[in-house]
Design an enzyme around this catalytic site. Structure first.
Site, PDB file in Angstrom:
ATOM      1  N   GLU A   1    -123.224 -76.016 -20.208  1.00 26.62           N
ATOM      2  CA  GLU A   1    -122.834 -75.433 -18.911  1.00 26.62           C
ATOM      3  C   GLU A   1    -123.167 -76.374 -17.753  1.00 26.62           C
ATOM      4  OE1 GLU A   1    -120.854 -72.987 -18.910  1.00 26.62           O
ATOM      5  OE2 GLU A   1    -121.161 -72.461 -21.013  1.00 26.62           O
TER       6      GLU A   1
ATOM      7  N   ASP B   1    -110.841 -68.862   0.114  1.00 34.28           N
ATOM      8  CA  ASP B   1    -110.488 -69.910   1.079  1.00 34.28           C
ATOM      9  C   ASP B   1    -110.253 -69.301   2.455  1.00 34.28           C
ATOM     10  OD1 ASP B   1    -110.429 -71.796  -0.988  1.00 34.28           O
ATOM     11  OD2 ASP B   1    -108.332 -71.360  -1.428  1.00 34.28           O
TER      12      ASP B   1
HETATM   13 ZN   LIG Z   1    -117.609 -74.732 -21.438  1.00 30.33          ZN
END
Ligand SMILES: [Zn+2]
Ligand SMILES: *[C@@H]1O[C@H](CO)[C@@H](O)[C@H](O)[C@H]1NC(C)=O
Ligand SMILES: *[C@@H]1O[C@H](CO)[C@@H](O)[C@H](O)[C@H]1NC(C)=O
Ligand SMILES: [Zn+2]
Length: 508
Positions: free
Chosen positions: A222, A451
């Site tokens: 990760e 955004d």
């Molecule tokens: Zn991954």
């Protein structure tokens, strides 16, 4: 809006592919193939309608990526993949879209060498201090390959925020209980890292233990995402999407990815070892430095780009992307003379502010542009009035920028959004309301960070990438028919095949 939406729905329905009887993949398998990018996203709310051929092609791609023979058949080995523990991020990033879009979708590295991280909590089975130790060790595996330095922080917002969560946790990517998806992490500049707390997390790798998931192995993977790497089809690499233990060191493929992201500009002579292999994990082809090579007047195509931000002001719609801005009338018509360069309109805005990401109109008609810890206030005719500090909005000093600001028509309060949090400010009394910040997950079913956030004809809209959501104030969640593609609904843009993929939260 409503009329437009009907036209859009009709186009979507009539372009659906024909369902063939021969193949009956379970909806779980179709979801898997879709979630990881092997099948294009299925139109929202429709039953899956895919041909035998498209399933077979998707299965082949998935087999290839996993390192199995690409037969296209759901043989036992392949069936095992559907059930294996793995990362929740996509394997195949959408490569069909044009470059401008690609630049947004493909990952980037951090644009700095010192990166902060924060562990919010431990899991139900591992203490926070143990998780912190594992994260520190995991980051140390990556650090030398990008000349990066990681600093742990406790109170302030960090670049990489680690937490253990379960099921639906507000980012549009719900976890799935024990097994299968065990974690996911978002690329810079987001950096959030989530571990599924429904897994039994442990700290010793054991290949045969189906019950305990090794946190170190998953954390190292990760972290790769949080640094900007995507999945690799090299089985021995850390960025391979399926759970494998033990993880002891990075594979050359992971190192090459880091080199592309963090060391390319710095090294003038490429070490020989990097000359021959290409990393198979996707890294950006269009980085910041590439942009400067573009022609000065290469104006983005409003119909096929992302938007730095969008805001409703002066009864019109303002769109900002790169150094350009458009103003559109209520009837989706671009006002004559636009697009214009932002510095030609907002004279006095410092030149180093090369994009406008946060802007809103005050009740008195003034237009305020935020950048970093400052704001620039302009008159309704775009004359610079003053520069101010974020602290005038009572935002805590550790907040280094706001990502969206809008005034609610419901309570006349100013909402100040910072990625995952927001505050409510009363401009009348110039005080912050109590009980803030709140998590952006309070706007249920709206993926964040957004955004843009704006009010249009009494409704609240959120924008992100090519999609937008309308907020339903009664149900207090995004209206069920959203997201929809921004370009085709708000701007005078033709219907395209891509937009079907913008009607779900799936691949965000
Ligand atoms: Zn991954
Ligand atoms: C960890 O923190 C997050 C939010 O900060 C929370 O949603 C989650 O429930 C916490 N997990 C545990 C295991 O306490
Ligand atoms: C909000 O402000 C506008 C303009 O100042 C005013 O007309 C309106 O009544 C106010 N609404 C609320 C709910 O205070
Ligand atoms: Zn998450």
């Amino acid at each position: 809006m409503v009329g437009l939406y009907n036209v859009f729905l009709f186009a979507l329905v009539s372009s659906q592919t024909i369902f063939k009887e021969e193949v009956k993949p379970t909806s779980q398998e179709v979801n898997f193939l879709t979630r990881y990018g092997y099948l294009p996203p299925q139109p929202h709310g429709s039953d899956f309608s895919v041909t035998a051929q498209s399933i077979s092609e998707a299965v082949k791609k998935m087999q290839k990526f996993a390192g199995l023979p690409p037969t296209g058949e759901l043989d036992p080995e392949t069936m095992k993949l559907f059930r294996r523990r793995r990362c929740g991020m996509k394997d195949i990033l959408d490569a069909k879209t044009k470059n401008r879009l690609k630049r947004y979708i493909l990952q980037q590295g951090w644009d700095k060498k010192t990166i902060t991280y924060r562990v919010h909590n431990g899991s139900s089975t591992l203490e926070q201090s143990r998780v912190e130790a594992i994260m520190t060790a995991g980051l140390a595996v990556w650090a030398p390959h990008g000349n990066l330095r990681f600093i742990q922080v406790e109170e302030t917002k960090a670049d990489i925020e680690v937490s253990f969560v379960s099921k639906d946790h507000g980012d549009g990517f719900p976890f799935d209980g024990p097994g299968r998806i065990v974690a996911h992490a978002f690329p810079p500049p987001h950096g959030a890292m989530h571990f599924d707390d429904d897994e039994l997390w442990g700290d010793s790798p054991d290949e045969d233990n189906e019950d305990v998931t090794d946190l170190f192995a998953v954390a190292v993977h990760e972290i790769g995402h949080a640094l900007g790497l995507s999945h690799s089809d090299v089985k021995a690499s850390v960025m391979y999407p399926y759970y494998q233990v033990p993880v002891e060191k990075l594979h050359e493929d992971d190192i090459l990815g880091m080199h592309e992201l963090y060391l390319k500009e710095a090294t003038t002579s490429t070490p020989a070892e990097f000359l021959y292999a290409k990393p198979s994990s996707s890294v950006p082809r269009f980085t910041k430095s590439d942009i400067s090579y573009e022609e000065e007047d290469d104006i983005p195509d409003l119909c096929f780009t992302n938007y730095n931000t969008i805001q409703s002001m002066q009864g019109k719609l303002f769109v900002f992307e790169e150094e350009w801005m458009w103003v559109l009338s209520r009837r989706r018509k671009i006002i004559d003379g636009y697009p214009k360069k932002i510095h030609d309109v907002f004279v006095g805005l410092p030149k180093y502010i090369d994009v406008i990401k946060t802007i809103y109109e005050k009740r008195n008609g003034h237009i305020v542009i935020f950048s970093g810890r400052f704001f620039w206030e302009f008159s309704s005719r775009y004359r610079l009035i003053k520069r101010g500090r974020l602290s005038e909005y009572s935002v805590p000093p550790q907040v280094s920028e706001l990502t969206s600001v809008f005034i609610s028509n419901y309570n006349n309060k100013t909402y100040l959004i910072e990625y995952e949090k927001f505050w409510r400010f009363d401009e009348h009394t110039m005080t912050m309301d109590k009980g803030y910040p709140k998590e952006m997950s309070a706007w249920r079913k709206v993926p964040y960070p957004v955004d843009a956030a704006l009010i249009w004809e009494g409704d609240t809209f959120f924008f992100r990438g090519p999609r937008f959501w309308r907020f339903d104030n009664n149900k207090i969640q995004a209206h069920e028919y959203y997201p929809l593609p921004t370009a085709q609904i708000w701007f005078p843009c033709a219907l395209t095949p891509e937009m079907a993929s913008y009607t779900t939260n799936e691949d965000i």
